[in-house]
Design a protein around this motif. Structure first.
Motif, PDB file in Angstrom:
ATOM      1  N   UNK A 176      -7.260   7.209  12.835  1.00  0.00           N
ATOM      2  CA  UNK A 176      -7.635   6.412  11.667  1.00  0.00           C
ATOM      3  C   UNK A 176      -9.083   6.728  11.288  1.00  0.00           C
ATOM      4  N   UNK A 177      -9.414   6.689   9.993  1.00  0.00           N
ATOM      5  CA  UNK A 177     -10.763   7.103   9.558  1.00  0.00           C
ATOM      6  C   UNK A 177     -11.830   6.033   9.744  1.00  0.00           C
ATOM      7  N   UNK A 208      -5.724  -1.072  -4.224  1.00  0.00           N
ATOM      8  CA  UNK A 208      -4.762  -2.163  -4.361  1.00  0.00           C
ATOM      9  C   UNK A 208      -3.492  -1.892  -3.558  1.00  0.00           C
ATOM     10  N   UNK A 209      -3.040  -0.641  -3.556  1.00  0.00           N
ATOM     11  CA  UNK A 209      -1.866  -0.291  -2.751  1.00  0.00           C
ATOM     12  C   UNK A 209      -2.189  -0.460  -1.272  1.00  0.00           C
ATOM     13  N   UNK A 210      -3.359   0.008  -0.851  1.00  0.00           N
ATOM     14  CA  UNK A 210      -3.748  -0.119   0.552  1.00  0.00           C
ATOM     15  C   UNK A 210      -3.833  -1.579   0.976  1.00  0.00           C
ATOM     16  N   UNK A 211      -4.318  -2.445   0.082  1.00  0.00           N
ATOM     17  CA  UNK A 211      -4.363  -3.876   0.407  1.00  0.00           C
ATOM     18  C   UNK A 211      -2.949  -4.443   0.545  1.00  0.00           C
ATOM     19  N   UNK A 212      -2.046  -4.019  -0.348  1.00  0.00           N
ATOM     20  CA  UNK A 212      -0.654  -4.502  -0.235  1.00  0.00           C
ATOM     21  C   UNK A 212       0.005  -3.981   1.040  1.00  0.00           C
ATOM     22  N   UNK A 213      -0.441  -2.824   1.497  1.00  0.00           N
ATOM     23  CA  UNK A 213       0.054  -2.282   2.763  1.00  0.00           C
ATOM     24  C   UNK A 213      -0.572  -2.979   3.967  1.00  0.00           C
ATOM     25  N   UNK A 229      -3.440  -2.056   5.209  1.00  0.00           N
ATOM     26  CA  UNK A 229      -3.951  -0.949   6.008  1.00  0.00           C
ATOM     27  C   UNK A 229      -5.333  -1.273   6.556  1.00  0.00           C
ATOM     28  N   UNK A 230      -5.621  -0.851   7.788  1.00  0.00           N
ATOM     29  CA  UNK A 230      -6.926  -1.142   8.375  1.00  0.00           C
ATOM     30  C   UNK A 230      -8.077  -0.442   7.670  1.00  0.00           C
ATOM     31  N   UNK A 231      -7.785   0.641   6.959  1.00  0.00           N
ATOM     32  CA  UNK A 231      -8.842   1.395   6.275  1.00  0.00           C
ATOM     33  C   UNK A 231      -8.865   1.104   4.782  1.00  0.00           C
TER      34      UNK A 231
END
Length: 463
Positions: free
Chosen positions: A257-258, A290-295, A297-299
């Motif tokens: 993870x980054x 926004x997609x990452x927040x819906x996922x 995701x930790x990053x």
């Protein structure tokens, strides 16, 4: 020579290789190993224990007295593949023990295959052994059934997966792996290094470091100190990586993870005296915040393009591989276009892509605005076309360069299939040597001048 297309399921491990020859009267067990490299390591550990108890490993159904199916539950399509594999083993053999990620849902499995002998969950080695003992009692010959110190390997002799932790602390909405495999549980650093040292002593030339979240390694252990050689080593990914790089083999990091501290790994990769390859496998999954927040995701808040630029400033030759999901619930055309633009700027070397699927038990199933299947397919096609064009351009830039490669295979026509340090086995590209491969052996390191490039593969000649 045909080109090698990218693996469309980068979560899959290479096909397990069975090489045992049983003695007369020796009890034999078959193994079908599905899913990711972490599951393949679980299969190796189960088979190592069985070999130590006197069992032989059969490469086919007919030669096995019972079959273990190590299943995958990552996606619904993977669950279907696992059920199909169980059904095939039942038809061909009749005595089947199920383990692995899908084993966490025993009622679901028995609903489809009630005649199986036993079901155990992931990394439940003792329960698997108990089920084998009940079905096929051991009958070891102490003068013959001696297990090599390196154990049973299901990969070619010259490379091996090295699992450094189990489980995951993240709660990504599309993933149920933490529910099946639990929270992060890191192995002590000295135990990982001791296993790696033994693998290298046994002839392994490349160590593929794997876990569910490699960059979180040691967090659960509070980065404790462990005795190693004449000193101590922390259970921390930076310290572990530095030590692994001193063992005399290539070291390749997967599933990183980054996080900001990943930047500390890059100088190690840039140091030619260290065996750690300038290669990072990072599951970005998407680019739009926004997609990452819906996922979940930790990053989600990370400035990934800035991180990539920082890594390349330290190590210009670093190879970056990643996987992405298109068609995640609620993904708009604007968000998808953001991903394409991000990919243009990021210029990743190797890319895999999934079309989103519902998975039983995943929180993403309940999200609104699921994307139509034809839209997901269109976005996948457009994404892969861009990734393919980037890959082709990057490989073309290598023509004329001399690169170090490792030999993976030499076919009956004398063509050598090799990989550069920029290519992981089975999921990335190859470098082919069409002429002059006489006298080469699998596992050899070579210097090769690149003469031709395709969309995914290279061709070259020995220097």
């Amino acid at each position: 020579m045909t080109q090698n297309p990218p693996n469309l399921r980068p979560d899959l491990a290479p096909k397990a290789r069975m090489t045992d020859t049983p003695r007369a009267g020796q009890p034999t067990i078959g193994m079908v190993s599905l899913g990711c490299p972490k599951a393949l390591v679980d299969s190796e550990r189960i088979l190592t224990r069985l070999r130590a108890e006197g069992y032989a490993i059969s490469p086919d159904y007919a030669g096995a007295e019972a079959v273990i199916v190590n299943t995958c539950g990552f996606l619904d399509s993977a669950k279907a593949e696992s059920l199909d594999a169980i059904g095939e083993a039942l038809r061909e053999n009749g005595k089947v023990i199920v383990t692995g990620c899908l084993g966490a849902e025993p009622d679901y499995i028995r609903e489809h295959h009630p005649q199986i002998l036993a079901v155990t969950g992931p990394h439940q080695y003792e329960q698997v052994l108990d089920a084998v003992h009940a079905s096929v009692p051991p009958a070891p010959d102490p003068f013959i059934d001696l297990l090599p110190a390196s154990g049973v390997s299901l990969t070619p002799r010259h490379y091996s997966y090295l699992k450094i932790s189990e489980g995951c602390n993240h709660k990504c909405k599309f993933c149920i792996i933490p529910d099946m495999r639990g929270r992060l549980a890191s192995r002590p650093a000295h135990a990982v290094l001791r296993e790696a040292e033994k693998l290298v002593e046994a002839g392994v030339k490349e160590l593929l470091v794997i876990s569910q979240d490699t960059s979180a390694y040691g967090l659960d252990r509070k980065y404790d100190l462990n005795p190693w050689k004449d000193g101590e080593v922390r259970s921390h990914i930076t310290d572990l990586t530095r030590e692994l790089g001193q063992l005399g083999a290539w070291v390749r990091l997967h599933y990183v993870y980054p996080y900001p501290h990943v930047r500390d790994l890059i100088p190690i990769m840039a140091d030619p005296s260290n065996g750690v390859l300038p290669y990072l496998d990072i599951p970005f999954q998407h680019s739009h915040p926004d997609v990452l927040r819906r996922m979940a995701r930790p990053a989600a808040g990370a400035k990934t393009l800035d991180e990539i630029a920082a890594w390349r400033s330290i190590c210009p030759d670093i190879t970056l591989r990643s996987t992405f999901i298109v068609g995640y619930p609620g993904e708009t055309e604007e968000e998808f276009q953001h991903l394409l633009d991000w990919l243009d700027e990021a210029q990743l070397d190797r890319v895999g892509c999934f079309q989103y699927e519902n998975v039983a038990g995943a929180r993403s199933n309940a999200l609104p605005d699921h994307v139509a299947s034809e839209v997901k397919q269109d976005r996948w096609d457009r994404f892969m076309a861009k990734a393919q064009a980037i890959s082709a351009a990057k490989l073309e830039a290598k023509v004329g360069r001399t690169l170090e490669v490792i030999v993976d295979d030499i076919d009956e026509d004398g063509i050598a299939t090799c990989r550069t340090w920029a290519d992981a086995p089975e999921i990335d590209g190859n470098l082919f040597i069409d002429e002059g491969a006489e006298g080469l052996a699998v596992g050899d390191f070579l210097q090769v001048e690149v003469e031709e490039a395709g969309e995914y593969d290279l061709w070259g000649a020995l220097t």
